[in-house]
Design an enzyme around this catalytic site. Structure first.
Site, PDB file in Angstrom:
ATOM      1  CB  CYS A 219      -5.309   7.320  15.938  1.00 51.52           C
ATOM      2  SG  CYS A 219      -6.119   8.071  14.512  1.00 51.52           S
TER       3      CYS A 219
ATOM      4  CB  CYS B 104      -3.169   8.711   8.705  1.00 45.18           C
ATOM      5  SG  CYS B 104      -2.179   8.076  10.056  1.00 45.18           S
TER       6      CYS B 104
ATOM      7  CG  ASP C 228       9.024   1.244  18.195  1.00 46.89           C
ATOM      8  OD1 ASP C 228       9.311   2.306  17.645  1.00 46.89           O
ATOM      9  OD2 ASP C 228       7.993   1.060  18.845  1.00 46.89           O
TER      10      ASP C 228
END
Ligand code: SF4
Ligand code: SF4
Length: 397
Positions: A251, A254, A144
């Site tokens: 969040c 999605c 990452d």
């Protein structure tokens, strides 16, 4: 074990993949160190439009080039082993991440230990096995943080396709996983690229609370709640605050709406101690976080990825969630942090008070803000006070 004469055979690859599963990964595929031109061009367009926000490092020319050309990350690299590590999906529904609740939502991957640490350890263990298996070769592991276009490589490796929300989706596993890579100078037979199965679906685009998916496969980080609550270190733009609901760290909307996650182990735990969700991170009590001092914050989030926001970032987000809650009972807690040492916390507490104030306490809150303004030295906080006082007075007219 494969014979030396068959080093490039499928046997080597299947041994690598079996080892990856032994080390706690859920998927493993292999590809060549190539980023398709459309991915590289999309990255440049994204940066040219400034959609990386304050993540300035993403726009540095050197890093852009490295992302577009994996061969720049390891001299002589010939293969990229991509792995996926699943985490437990949220155990609550989409309607719990919205206005009107008194608890906060933390993105699912951050409910347990910091995945960077967990994954790096596992990748290094896998890399040691590759040393034995592949003989003389160089390798590097990435999780990452390096300039690697991991979703593009994962798609090329057939691990999954990049969905319109830009995350990688696997047909069987969904998208609740994290990616890591081992770059190696050894040659391993590549897997076939994954096909895209988004079709005509636009569910993630439609559900996004801030409209951050500005086009299929394009997320404007400046609008994305994951960026705003985790990476962004400043005062959150006013128009976005009400849209954040009670999301205090990241969040998942999605991903939660994506049909490919419907049957992807929702509500299951993975039997993995390190990534097992900690109970206190499941819809945490907002007041208990707002009351954390520096020591308590460090203790509460020890080994957790949530340390990334630092105390000031997380408490800023909690203030916004409180302001969005409609729950006037939070007002004493917000008043208690108006003298916090961090301007970011003071400023957002002021805003939250302005959202919760009612006829019955409007005069008291205005008096508190007038008094605070006398002593306040920080320009950004003074601006918040001024805007909030105007907002309260206008609402009274
Ligand atoms: S993480 Fe949330 S804000 Fe960001 S693109 Fe997905 S739904 Fe939108
Ligand atoms: S919600 Fe639909 S469009 Fe979005 S990533 Fe999932 S399948 Fe693709």
């Amino acid at each position: 074990m494969c014979q030396d004469s068959a080093m490039n055979s499928d046997c080597v690859k299947s041994t690598v993949q079996a080892k990856a599963l032994e080390h706690g990964f859920d998927l493993c595929r292999v590809t060549q160190p190539v980023v398709a031109r459309e991915h590289a061009e999309a990255l440049h367009r994204w940066v040219d439009a400034g959609m990386q926000g304050e993540m300035d490092w993403m726009a540095e020319e050197v890093r852009l080039q490295r992302r577009s050309d994996p061969t720049s990350m390891l001299a002589g690299v010939r293969s990229v082993v991509t792995v996926a590590m699943r985490y437990t999906p949220p155990e609550y529904g989409l309607n719990e991440a919205c206005s009107g609740t008194r608890r906060g939502v933390i993105t699912a991957y951050a409910h347990g230990d910091d995945y960077h640490e967990v994954m790096k350890k596992r990748l290094k263990a896998l890399a040691r096995d590759l040393d034995t298996l592949l003989g003389r070769h160089d390798q590097r592991v990435f999780v990452d943080t390096a300039p690697v276009l991991e979703h593009a490589l994962a798609e090329r490796a057939g691990l999954g396709w990049q969905g319109k929300h830009t995350l990688t989706i696997h047909r069987g596993v969904g998208s609740w996983f994290l990616l890591g890579e081992i770059f190696t100078t050894a040659e391993i037979v590549p897997d076939a690229q994954a096909a895209n199965h988004c079709g005509s679906c636009t569910a993630c685009i439609d559900i996004c609370p801030t409209g951050a998916i500005v086009a299929p496969y394009v997320v404007d980080a400046r609008l994305c709640i994951s960026y705003l609550t985790i990476e962004f270190d400043g005062f959150i733009p006013h128009p976005l605050r009400p849209l954040m609901g009670n999301r205090i760290y990241g969040c998942d909307d999605c991903q939660m709406i994506c049909p490919w996650n419907e049957h992807a182990g929702k509500g299951t735990t993975l039997g993995d101690d390190l990534l097992t969700p900690r109970g206190e991170n499941h819809l945490p009590d907002l007041v208990s976080i707002l009351q954390l001092d520096e020591d308590a914050f460090r203790h509460r989030f020890m080994k957790s990825p949530i340390r990334r926001t630092k105390r000031r970032g997380l408490l800023r987000n909690v203030c916004i969630a409180m302001g969005n809650s409609g729950h006037a009972g939070f007002m004493p807690d917000l008043i208690a942090v108006l003298d916090d040492v961090e301007p970011l916390i003071r400023g957002h507490a002021v805003w939250a008070l302005g959202q919760l104030v009612g006829q019955e306490n409007r005069a008291d809150i205005l008096a508190v803000l007038v008094q605070m303004n006398v002593a306040e030295k920080d320009d950004a906080v003074r601006e918040e006070i001024s805007l909030t006082m105007r907002h309260i007075r206008m609402n009274d007219e």
